[in-house]
Enzyme design. Structure first.
Site, PDB file in Angstrom:
ATOM      1  N   SER A 193       2.055 -10.217  -4.790  1.00 31.08           N
ATOM      2  CA  SER A 193       2.658  -9.268  -3.832  1.00 31.08           C
ATOM      3  C   SER A 193       2.548  -9.840  -2.422  1.00 31.08           C
ATOM      4  CB  SER A 193       1.963  -7.907  -3.941  1.00 31.08           C
ATOM      5  OG  SER A 193       2.660  -6.941  -3.188  1.00 31.08           O
ATOM      6  N   ASN A 194       2.613  -8.994  -1.408  1.00 35.53           N
ATOM      7  CA  ASN A 194       2.488  -9.472  -0.024  1.00 35.53           C
ATOM      8  C   ASN A 194       1.818  -8.402   0.834  1.00 35.53           C
ATOM      9  OD1 ASN A 194       4.607  -7.659   1.081  1.00 35.53           O
ATOM     10  ND2 ASN A 194       5.907  -8.855  -0.299  1.00 35.53           N
ATOM     11  N   ARG A 195       1.709  -8.665   2.138  1.00 36.88           N
ATOM     12  CA  ARG A 195       0.888  -7.816   3.006  1.00 36.88           C
ATOM     13  C   ARG A 195       1.629  -6.634   3.619  1.00 36.88           C
ATOM     14  NH1 ARG A 195      -1.247 -11.308   7.471  1.00 36.88           N
ATOM     15  NH2 ARG A 195      -2.200  -9.329   8.065  1.00 36.88           N
ATOM     16  N   ALA A 262       9.683  -5.601   1.991  1.00 38.35           N
ATOM     17  CA  ALA A 262       9.240  -6.990   1.841  1.00 38.35           C
ATOM     18  C   ALA A 262       9.235  -7.270   0.339  1.00 38.35           C
ATOM     19  CB  ALA A 262       7.858  -7.163   2.438  1.00 38.35           C
TER      20      ALA A 262
END
Ligand code: C5P
Length: 396
Positions: A193-195, A262
């Site tokens: 995943s991402n932030r 995102a």
């Protein structure tokens, strides 16, 4: 995002002891000038000086209120409101004073444990028929010796007030939003995943709904609370594939699509139903093979004319902002692209502020200053409003 308006808050009953101070603090942060009036039952529990201190505005009993206090109000809210006060609000004297039809008048009824729900419902309906916007009592609040009382939450009251004093320049528009990260599962315990927290998407949804738009937000797992306000409908997904499916099923029914999620660019090729065991490494290295996810923005951009909503993309860049943004604008066939430099302090993931530059299809470039994500959202919506061709104006 400071809202300039005069709000008249009428506080009523014992529940004001808890509800009113919280609402006044929230209103003070949001910006409007607030005058507070207390019914005799609220005045038993709260001295005017306390309310004046919290709001920074006037606070007095309803008996002390002047014509000028009522005349100055852009919006009136009776919150919390006992059923007895709701009945009073239907009487000519209250109607005249609060100004039904002249300005928005809102009421947040309180239902006490012993109250007859059917009688209460009838009261709410009759008040709605008089032109009062009744905020449905939806939150159970534990209130000391009184037990559980039910009323509209402070945040719901705040948002209703702000919506009532904000011009509805986006009324009739259907806006599709994507927000948050996506999560690409590798096994029952691990994922890619991402932030992203989803903060920018929530700010866009909240500001758009406040300005009268119907917002449909397709979002991944969020780390910030989604604004629970009328006008925002949510579809919750986890992965890029699921987000792609939900967006493509709805895009052509919308006037505007703002894709600020995102989306994870890669997902594990294979999902392992059992937790992947350690020990299968080669020279201490373990490989997880990833494959590209569908580019949702590009897919919406590729829809035929007439099917394609006015399309706004986002781009988080760490270098060559303008060149990369212009390339994405063209490649993904966007009408606008909002780019931010994530290497700059105070911009990008997991912070409350952002600095965004908007690139438009016709070559115009608009540099927005570093500001809160709410202010950025409001500015982006204003640019969209100005640039939206007439065919998109409420096409659904
Ligand atoms: O190419 P890049 O990922 O920088 O583009 C960012 C923009 O594209 C954002 O608007 C994002 O929501 C969208 N996007 C998408 N689907 C992807 C990747 C990005 O919709 N798989």
């Amino acid at each position: 995002m400071s809202v300039y308006a005069n709000v008249l808050l009428v506080a009523d009953g014992p529940v004001s002891l808890r509800h009113t101070p919280e609402l006044l603090v929230a209103l003070r942060q949001a910006g409007p000038n607030v005058t507070t009036l207390m019914t005799p039952s609220a005045a038993l529990f709260l001295p005017p000086l306390s309310l004046s201190l919290l709001s920074g505005g006037k606070a007095k009993t309803i008996a002390e209120a002047t014509e000028a206090d009522y005349a100055a109000a852009d919006c009136v809210i009776v919150a919390p409101a006992s059923l007895r006060t709701l009945a009073d609000m239907r009487q000519p004297e209250w109607r005249e004073r609060l100004g039904y039809g002249k300005r928005p008048v809102l009421a947040a009824p309180v239902l006490l444990p012993a109250e007859d729900a059917q009688a209460a419902e009838k009261e709410l309906q009759e008040l709605t028929a008089c032109g009062v916007q009744v905020l449905t009592p939806e939150q159970d609040m534990s209130f000391g010796a009184m037990g559980a009382v039910r009323t509209a939450s402070v945040s719901r009251c705040l948002e209703a007030i702000l919506a009532a004093v904000t011009p509805h320049d986006l009324a009739g528009l259907k806006i599709l939003l994507t927000a948050g990260p996506t999560i690409e599962d590798a096994d029952p315990a691990r994922y890619v995943s991402n932030r992203s927290t989803g903060r920018m998407g929530c700010a866009l949804a909240q500001m758009a709904a406040r300005r009268g738009a119907n917002v449909l937000m397709v979002h991944g797992p969020m780390s910030v609370p989604i604004p629970e306000v009328p006008g925002i409908e949510c579809v919750s997904v986890r992965s890029a594939l699921a987000m792609h499916k939900e967006v493509m099923a709805r895009a052509n029914a919308c006037d505007v699509a703002i894709l600020c999620a995102a989306v994870a660019d890669y997902r594990p090729v294979q999902y392992s139903h059992e937790k992947i065991k350690k020990g299968g490494e080669v020279d201490g290295r373990f490989s997880l093979i990833l494959q590209r996810t569908p580019d949702i923005l590009e897919a919406v951009g590729a829809l035929a004319d007439g099917e394609r909503p006015f399309l706004v993309g986002f781009a988080a860049e760490s270098e060559e902002l303008e060149r990369n943004a212009l390339e994405k604008l063209a490649k993904k066939n966007c009408d606008m692209l909002c780019a931010n430099d994530i290497s700059e302090p105070g911009a990008g993931f997991a912070v409350a502020t952002n600095r965004v530059t908007v690139f438009c299809r016709d070559g115009e470039r608009i540099d927005l200053p570093l500001q809160s994500k709410e202010d950025i959202a409001a500015a982006i919506l204003t640019i969209i409003r100005k640039r939206l061709p007439p065919k998109h104006n409420g096409k659904s």
